[in-house]
Design a protein around this motif. Structure first.
Motif, PDB file in Angstrom:
ATOM      1  N   GLY A 104      24.259  57.882  81.938  1.00  0.00           N
ATOM      2  CA  GLY A 104      24.731  56.995  82.727  1.00  0.00           C
ATOM      3  C   GLY A 104      25.962  56.953  83.693  1.00  0.00           C
ATOM      4  N   GLY A 105      24.889  57.201  85.238  1.00  0.00           N
ATOM      5  CA  GLY A 105      26.037  57.438  86.445  1.00  0.00           C
ATOM      6  C   GLY A 105      26.240  58.667  86.534  1.00  0.00           C
ATOM      7  N   SER A 106      25.778  59.932  86.343  1.00  0.00           N
ATOM      8  CA  SER A 106      26.154  61.513  85.675  1.00  0.00           C
ATOM      9  C   SER A 106      27.136  61.504  84.738  1.00  0.00           C
ATOM     10  CB  SER A 106      26.598  60.943  87.281  1.00  0.00           C
ATOM     11  OG  SER A 106      25.516  60.921  87.943  1.00  0.00           O
ATOM     12  N   LYS A 107      27.465  60.059  83.708  1.00  0.00           N
ATOM     13  CA  LYS A 107      28.460  60.597  82.858  1.00  0.00           C
ATOM     14  C   LYS A 107      27.081  61.347  81.632  1.00  0.00           C
ATOM     15  CE  LYS A 107      31.626  60.445  85.003  1.00  0.00           C
ATOM     16  NZ  LYS A 107      31.559  61.285  86.017  1.00  0.00           N
ATOM     17  N   SER A 108      27.595  62.113  80.949  1.00  0.00           N
ATOM     18  CA  SER A 108      26.288  62.723  79.466  1.00  0.00           C
ATOM     19  C   SER A 108      27.513  61.953  78.570  1.00  0.00           C
ATOM     20  CB  SER A 108      26.131  64.165  79.637  1.00  0.00           C
ATOM     21  OG  SER A 108      26.079  64.532  77.914  1.00  0.00           O
ATOM     22  N   LEU A 109      26.992  61.140  77.661  1.00  0.00           N
ATOM     23  CA  LEU A 109      27.442  60.170  76.452  1.00  0.00           C
ATOM     24  C   LEU A 109      27.995  61.802  75.464  1.00  0.00           C
ATOM     25  CD1 LEU A 109      28.263  57.813  75.253  1.00  0.00           C
ATOM     26  CD2 LEU A 109      25.916  57.096  74.347  1.00  0.00           C
ATOM     27  N   LYS A 110      26.679  62.669  75.303  1.00  0.00           N
ATOM     28  CA  LYS A 110      27.104  63.636  74.485  1.00  0.00           C
ATOM     29  C   LYS A 110      27.672  64.840  74.323  1.00  0.00           C
ATOM     30  CE  LYS A 110      23.791  65.262  72.648  1.00  0.00           C
ATOM     31  NZ  LYS A 110      22.677  66.552  71.980  1.00  0.00           N
ATOM     32  N   GLY A 111      28.123  64.851  76.063  1.00  0.00           N
ATOM     33  CA  GLY A 111      28.414  65.913  76.243  1.00  0.00           C
ATOM     34  C   GLY A 111      29.925  66.145  78.267  1.00  0.00           C
ATOM     35  N   HIS A 112      30.728  64.756  77.379  1.00  0.00           N
ATOM     36  CA  HIS A 112      31.222  64.886  78.379  1.00  0.00           C
ATOM     37  C   HIS A 112      32.864  64.438  78.539  1.00  0.00           C
ATOM     38  CE1 HIS A 112      31.051  60.978  76.598  1.00  0.00           C
ATOM     39  NE2 HIS A 112      33.103  60.434  76.761  1.00  0.00           N
ATOM     40  N   LYS A 113      33.874  64.969  79.197  1.00  0.00           N
ATOM     41  CA  LYS A 113      35.137  65.081  78.360  1.00  0.00           C
ATOM     42  C   LYS A 113      35.732  63.933  79.141  1.00  0.00           C
ATOM     43  CE  LYS A 113      34.123  69.964  77.630  1.00  0.00           C
ATOM     44  NZ  LYS A 113      33.195  69.942  76.613  1.00  0.00           N
ATOM     45  N   HIS A 114      37.185  63.975  78.203  1.00  0.00           N
ATOM     46  CA  HIS A 114      38.274  63.042  78.649  1.00  0.00           C
ATOM     47  C   HIS A 114      39.392  63.690  78.280  1.00  0.00           C
ATOM     48  CE1 HIS A 114      36.050  58.670  77.153  1.00  0.00           C
ATOM     49  NE2 HIS A 114      35.378  60.038  76.358  1.00  0.00           N
ATOM     50  N   LEU A 115      40.328  63.414  79.938  1.00  0.00           N
ATOM     51  CA  LEU A 115      40.979  63.995  80.322  1.00  0.00           C
ATOM     52  C   LEU A 115      42.327  62.848  79.617  1.00  0.00           C
ATOM     53  CD1 LEU A 115      41.062  64.183  83.978  1.00  0.00           C
ATOM     54  CD2 LEU A 115      40.568  65.481  82.580  1.00  0.00           C
ATOM     55  N   GLN A 116      43.736  62.637  79.228  1.00  0.00           N
ATOM     56  CA  GLN A 116      44.831  62.402  79.116  1.00  0.00           C
ATOM     57  C   GLN A 116      44.536  61.779  77.592  1.00  0.00           C
ATOM     58  OE1 GLN A 116      44.369  59.530  81.995  1.00  0.00           O
ATOM     59  NE2 GLN A 116      45.815  60.922  83.422  1.00  0.00           N
ATOM     60  N   VAL A 117      43.796  62.722  76.942  1.00  0.00           N
ATOM     61  CA  VAL A 117      43.964  62.119  75.297  1.00  0.00           C
ATOM     62  C   VAL A 117      45.540  61.916  74.459  1.00  0.00           C
ATOM     63  CG1 VAL A 117      42.605  63.092  73.429  1.00  0.00           C
ATOM     64  CG2 VAL A 117      41.593  63.127  75.502  1.00  0.00           C
ATOM     65  N   GLN A 118      45.873  61.001  74.423  1.00  0.00           N
ATOM     66  CA  GLN A 118      46.884  61.231  73.212  1.00  0.00           C
ATOM     67  C   GLN A 118      46.605  61.107  71.480  1.00  0.00           C
ATOM     68  OE1 GLN A 118      49.408  58.578  75.772  1.00  0.00           O
ATOM     69  NE2 GLN A 118      48.997  59.870  77.208  1.00  0.00           N
ATOM     70  N   PRO A 119      47.261  61.337  71.142  1.00  0.00           N
ATOM     71  CA  PRO A 119      47.477  61.576  69.590  1.00  0.00           C
ATOM     72  C   PRO A 119      47.798  60.180  69.335  1.00  0.00           C
ATOM     73  CG  PRO A 119      49.283  62.465  70.146  1.00  0.00           C
ATOM     74  CD  PRO A 119      48.280  62.913  72.166  1.00  0.00           C
ATOM     75  N   GLY A 120      47.718  59.133  68.818  1.00  0.00           N
ATOM     76  CA  GLY A 120      47.294  58.448  68.470  1.00  0.00           C
ATOM     77  C   GLY A 120      46.935  57.122  68.698  1.00  0.00           C
ATOM     78  N   ASN A 121      47.799  55.872  69.011  1.00  0.00           N
ATOM     79  CA  ASN A 121      46.883  54.816  69.320  1.00  0.00           C
ATOM     80  C   ASN A 121      46.952  55.108  71.041  1.00  0.00           C
ATOM     81  OD1 ASN A 121      46.663  53.493  67.042  1.00  0.00           O
ATOM     82  ND2 ASN A 121      48.715  52.718  67.722  1.00  0.00           N
ATOM     83  N   GLY A 122      47.338  55.759  71.347  1.00  0.00           N
ATOM     84  CA  GLY A 122      46.446  56.199  72.883  1.00  0.00           C
ATOM     85  C   GLY A 122      45.385  56.025  73.137  1.00  0.00           C
ATOM     86  N   VAL A 123      45.040  56.538  74.742  1.00  0.00           N
ATOM     87  CA  VAL A 123      43.566  55.301  75.398  1.00  0.00           C
ATOM     88  C   VAL A 123      43.299  56.258  76.102  1.00  0.00           C
ATOM     89  CG1 VAL A 123      42.334  54.110  76.171  1.00  0.00           C
ATOM     90  CG2 VAL A 123      43.921  52.779  75.310  1.00  0.00           C
ATOM     91  N   SER A 124      42.594  57.707  76.295  1.00  0.00           N
ATOM     92  CA  SER A 124      41.868  58.644  77.309  1.00  0.00           C
ATOM     93  C   SER A 124      41.719  57.763  78.843  1.00  0.00           C
ATOM     94  CB  SER A 124      40.427  59.197  76.330  1.00  0.00           C
ATOM     95  OG  SER A 124      39.620  58.761  76.273  1.00  0.00           O
ATOM     96  N   GLY A 125      41.542  59.216  79.059  1.00  0.00           N
ATOM     97  CA  GLY A 125      40.876  58.250  80.633  1.00  0.00           C
ATOM     98  C   GLY A 125      39.441  58.492  80.627  1.00  0.00           C
ATOM     99  N   ALA A 126      38.856  57.728  82.142  1.00  0.00           N
ATOM    100  CA  ALA A 126      37.882  57.690  81.905  1.00  0.00           C
ATOM    101  C   ALA A 126      37.075  59.200  81.486  1.00  0.00           C
ATOM    102  CB  ALA A 126      37.453  57.410  83.335  1.00  0.00           C
ATOM    103  N   PRO A 127      35.699  59.272  81.491  1.00  0.00           N
ATOM    104  CA  PRO A 127      34.708  60.750  81.166  1.00  0.00           C
ATOM    105  C   PRO A 127      34.391  61.389  82.346  1.00  0.00           C
ATOM    106  CG  PRO A 127      33.434  58.264  80.823  1.00  0.00           C
ATOM    107  CD  PRO A 127      35.139  58.059  80.832  1.00  0.00           C
ATOM    108  N   GLN A 128      34.506  62.776  82.031  1.00  0.00           N
ATOM    109  CA  GLN A 128      34.365  63.081  83.169  1.00  0.00           C
ATOM    110  C   GLN A 128      33.198  63.540  83.718  1.00  0.00           C
ATOM    111  OE1 GLN A 128      36.633  63.910  85.665  1.00  0.00           O
ATOM    112  NE2 GLN A 128      37.604  62.254  85.005  1.00  0.00           N
TER     113      GLN A 128
END
Length: 183
Positions: A159-183
């Motif tokens: 969707g919108g050129s983003k793969s549901l299976k293969g996209h990457k998330h930036l700014q991943v943090q452990p715990g309750n953190g929220v990742s950035g938008a998919p790449q």
């Protein structure tokens, strides 16, 4: 009944051309005008009328072939229709075509192997398939898709050129953190 001593007249009265003057759809009958004559309520033939039934009543002004057993117009049966100036043939090629008065059209071009269904203005379509619906084809959808149930795929969803299976998330943090938008 025609005079049986005049075979030419009898044969001439067996088949007549006429036009639909009125319809009684509840009874499945019509009245046909043949020159100055108007039949009573008579039946029209159906392509199928047994376990499989096809309902396609004639329309007002349609030219028809009237079969009159023993030349009796009141016992007439409409065998079929003929194209006329008022209702010309809807196509001039070999395409199978069903053309409805609201602009809806079902056509099949055997040479191109193409089935086309076009609904008239504001037309809608519905398929009810309690056992399921399977499409064995690539599908292109030009419009929005709303689903009330789960959508699953055995392959990727993009969707919108983003793969549901293969996209990457930036700014991943452990715990309750929220990742950035998919790449």
């Amino acid at each position: 009944m025609s005079d049986l001593n005049d075979p030419r007249r009898l044969i001439g009265n067996l088949m007549r051309l006429g036009t639909i003057d009125s319809l009684d759809l509840a009874e499945g009958t019509v009245r046909v005008r043949v020159g100055e004559l108007l039949t009573g309520d008579i039946p029209f033939a159906a392509p199928r009328a047994g376990a499989v039934r096809i309902w396609s009543p004639p329309s007002l002004g349609e030219q028809v072939m009237l079969f009159c057993p023993e030349g009796d117009i009141e016992a007439g049966i409409i065998l079929g229709a003929l194209y006329s100036e008022a209702h010309p043939a809807p196509t001039s090629d070999g395409t199978f075509l069903v053309d409805f008065p609201d602009g809806t059209r079902l056509s099949y071009d055997a040479e191109a192997h193409k089935l086309a269904i076009t609904l008239g203005e504001s037309g809608a379509a519905e398929i009810t398939a309690p056992g399921g619906l399977t499409l064995n084809a690539d599908v292109q959808l030009n419009g929005k898709l709303d689903a009330t149930g789960k959508i699953t795929s055995t392959d990727d969803v993009v969707g919108g050129s983003k793969s549901l299976k293969g996209h990457k998330h930036l700014q991943v943090q452990p715990g309750n953190g929220v990742s950035g938008a998919p790449q």
